[in-house]
Design an enzyme around this catalytic site. Sequence first.
Site, PDB file in Angstrom:
ATOM      1  N   ILE A 231      44.047  32.979  15.227  1.00 40.96           N
ATOM      2  CA  ILE A 231      44.238  34.275  14.569  1.00 40.96           C
ATOM      3  C   ILE A 231      44.208  34.105  13.055  1.00 40.96           C
ATOM      4  CG2 ILE A 231      45.775  36.254  14.341  1.00 40.96           C
ATOM      5  CD1 ILE A 231      44.523  35.905  17.109  1.00 40.96           C
ATOM      6  N   ALA A 232      44.728  32.994  12.588  1.00 38.51           N
ATOM      7  CA  ALA A 232      44.743  32.689  11.153  1.00 38.51           C
ATOM      8  C   ALA A 232      44.606  31.184  10.991  1.00 38.51           C
ATOM      9  CB  ALA A 232      46.039  33.183  10.502  1.00 38.51           C
ATOM     10  N   ALA A 234      45.064  28.085   8.015  1.00 33.45           N
ATOM     11  CA  ALA A 234      45.576  27.755   6.683  1.00 33.45           C
ATOM     12  C   ALA A 234      45.231  26.314   6.337  1.00 33.45           C
ATOM     13  CB  ALA A 234      47.083  27.988   6.631  1.00 33.45           C
ATOM     14  N   SER A 235      45.830  25.817   5.267  1.00 31.05           N
ATOM     15  CA  SER A 235      45.456  24.503   4.743  1.00 31.05           C
ATOM     16  C   SER A 235      45.838  23.367   5.681  1.00 31.05           C
ATOM     17  CB  SER A 235      46.114  24.285   3.377  1.00 31.05           C
ATOM     18  OG  SER A 235      47.518  24.437   3.479  1.00 31.05           O
ATOM     19  N   LEU A 236      47.011  23.448   6.294  1.00 35.03           N
ATOM     20  CA  LEU A 236      47.501  22.340   7.108  1.00 35.03           C
ATOM     21  C   LEU A 236      47.404  22.599   8.601  1.00 35.03           C
ATOM     22  CD1 LEU A 236      50.710  21.372   5.083  1.00 35.03           C
ATOM     23  CD2 LEU A 236      48.397  20.460   4.866  1.00 35.03           C
ATOM     24  N   GLY A 237      47.183  23.828   9.009  1.00 32.56           N
ATOM     25  CA  GLY A 237      47.130  24.136  10.429  1.00 32.56           C
ATOM     26  C   GLY A 237      46.557  25.509  10.687  1.00 32.56           C
ATOM     27  N   GLN A 238      46.548  25.900  11.944  1.00 32.14           N
ATOM     28  CA  GLN A 238      46.072  27.232  12.309  1.00 32.14           C
ATOM     29  C   GLN A 238      46.958  27.801  13.407  1.00 32.14           C
ATOM     30  OE1 GLN A 238      42.064  25.882  12.875  1.00 32.14           O
ATOM     31  NE2 GLN A 238      42.219  25.890  15.112  1.00 32.14           N
ATOM     32  N   LYS A 254      51.690  27.517  16.065  1.00 29.09           N
ATOM     33  CA  LYS A 254      51.090  26.904  14.881  1.00 29.09           C
ATOM     34  C   LYS A 254      50.789  25.439  15.185  1.00 29.09           C
ATOM     35  CE  LYS A 254      52.118  26.168   9.951  1.00 29.09           C
ATOM     36  NZ  LYS A 254      53.127  26.393   8.890  1.00 29.09           N
ATOM     37  N   ASP A 388      57.341  29.517  -0.886  1.00 26.57           N
ATOM     38  CA  ASP A 388      55.906  29.817  -0.898  1.00 26.57           C
ATOM     39  C   ASP A 388      55.654  31.220  -0.350  1.00 26.57           C
ATOM     40  OD1 ASP A 388      53.213  29.336  -1.295  1.00 26.57           O
ATOM     41  OD2 ASP A 388      52.924  28.355   0.643  1.00 26.57           O
TER      42      ASP A 388
END
Length: 652
Positions: A231-232, A234-238, A254, A388
């Site tokens: 679904i999304a 990112a830099s370190l995982g999805q 995640k 963050d």
Amino acid sequence: VCGGRSGLMRQRWAALLLPVAVCTLFVFLLKNNYPRDLKSSIRHSKVPLNAVQAGTNSILQRRRGSSPRLPKSMASLLSPDDGKETRAVLEMETGACVAFRKYTPKDVAQKVIGEPFGIPKVIGRFFQMATEASSFAMALSTEKEGDTPEMVRKRASKLREILARLGPAFVKAGQVLANRPDIVRADYMNELTKLQDDVPAFPSDQAFAIIEENLGRPLDEMFSEISPKPIASASLGQVYKARLRDSGDLVAVKVQRPRVEPNLYRDLYIFRSLAGLINGWSKKQLGCNAQLIIDEFAEKLLEELDYSQELRNIQDFYKNFEGDPLVKIPKPYPEFSGPRVVTMEWIEGTRCTRPELVREMGQVDEFIRHGVISGLRQLLEFGLFHADPHAGNIFALEDGRIAYVDFGNVAQISETNKEILIDAVVHAVNEDYREMAGDFMSLGFLAPGTDVTPIVPALEKIWKDSAVQTLENFNFRTVTGKFNELVYEYPIRIPERYALVIRSLLTQEGICLTLKPDFKFLEVAYPYVANRLLTDARLRNRLLEILYKDGKFEWKRLENLIQLARSSDGDISLDLTQTSRDMVKVLAFDEKLRTQLVMAFTEGDRLAIPEVQSLLGLIQDSGAVNTTNLIREIPDISRDILREWSTRILSN
């Protein structure tokens, strides 16, 4: 070679030769400074990386138990004194003792160089970085003032693609830059914002294998359904959307990227090596330790890799905000989490990366207020805050609540530091700049024993130039922009924990301004902060200490705090009725406070009637306190006081 070629051909040759030249220099440093026996051992070694960590490989055996020596170039970067210095600073800045750390420069160097084909991998990675950087630099050098917005957008898109290709460390750097309009142009910043939740994904079959490996069960045994694609990302995982087979709960799963840790170690090794080459210059010209900056970045980045720690962070946040009517924290699922997988409740809402959709939901003012108050509660009440909170990590829910996700990067602030921060703010309002400089020293912005004499007038200039004495003009970006000028001129550096606080506040302020361009931070924050100062005994005592100078109560200082709520036309645009109500309740139970106020009123050989009249006149003329409503609420206030009084009696 390039003399007779066209401009385009010269650019191509330069793009090719620049990384080759830089890589040649990097190889030269390693080749001439790396121990011959360690080079040959690594070249022929087939020992796993954990053997290097355990000290059992052939290198250690041949050295009779000694640790592998690092190259002189690396040894100079990680010399005992330097390592102790940067480590001591990091320990001081985190404000806590941590028994085990995932990051130390020496460990990173040994893991990178000690793995099979370590040096060739470093050289190859450095060549890739240099090639990508030089190609973008050449494209940027051709940019002209008259370039069309479309051309600029294409170059910004190219930068985003380069950062995504280079991997997690560069994506993280891009995410940071996406929240820094003082550094990055708006067109580039808009493109970099896509890195917050739109990074190229890795194959789902790899992700599902990682889930099964970490949780020790087949996928269909745990989930009745799971999205075939992330679904999304990112830099370190999805993240995948799934439904638990046992309970039917919708969850977000995640999953960490494969082989992300060794790749990050390699990048951090290169970053720190390059920082070591410019460290002397950066200390002299910029007043900062380049290696320490890399160490701080690495510390937080590797901390985010620990999904077990992220699970604990979610549990702490969930406990802090459990039952809160304004904030939603996803419920954690420890039984479906592991070192590289974390499972939490699925959040159904609108990401703040789509501000137009958030505005269409209505109640923008309420949503902003919930966000500001929840951020302040994290800092002033819990001492544990989301470090963050970019737009991709914040959701607007249909019921008006704000929801946070991604708890890999959180930070803590101690009670003592909270008190000193209150000191600094009040000293600034009262224009006690020498005391303010002392607060900076206590907070770690200045080294102990620093002569603050030349810094005091600079602080005064920054505060007055920022025009932060009025509600209408206050914003964090103005203050931090002016403070950055001070950092370059004086021996000041921002400790890591406060850099995270500043970044958190700046990011959230940026989101609020995107949703509502005329957003005023103090308009929302002032009533909550005032309530917190009154109801928290430690902070209240600290405030009272600041209102005294040389043992004498300073009525003018109290007026200054109230005048902070003034707008530029002189009116007080805040409703301080609730603050007055809280003050009455506090006075009813705090005997020490009552005694101090009575002594302040009767101090010396006269009653402080003029000072009290001036204070009341300031409040009454502005209409900041609705006297009629306050009088109407006397029965309710009395009932609350009696209820609290009876509760205390029964509890004793």
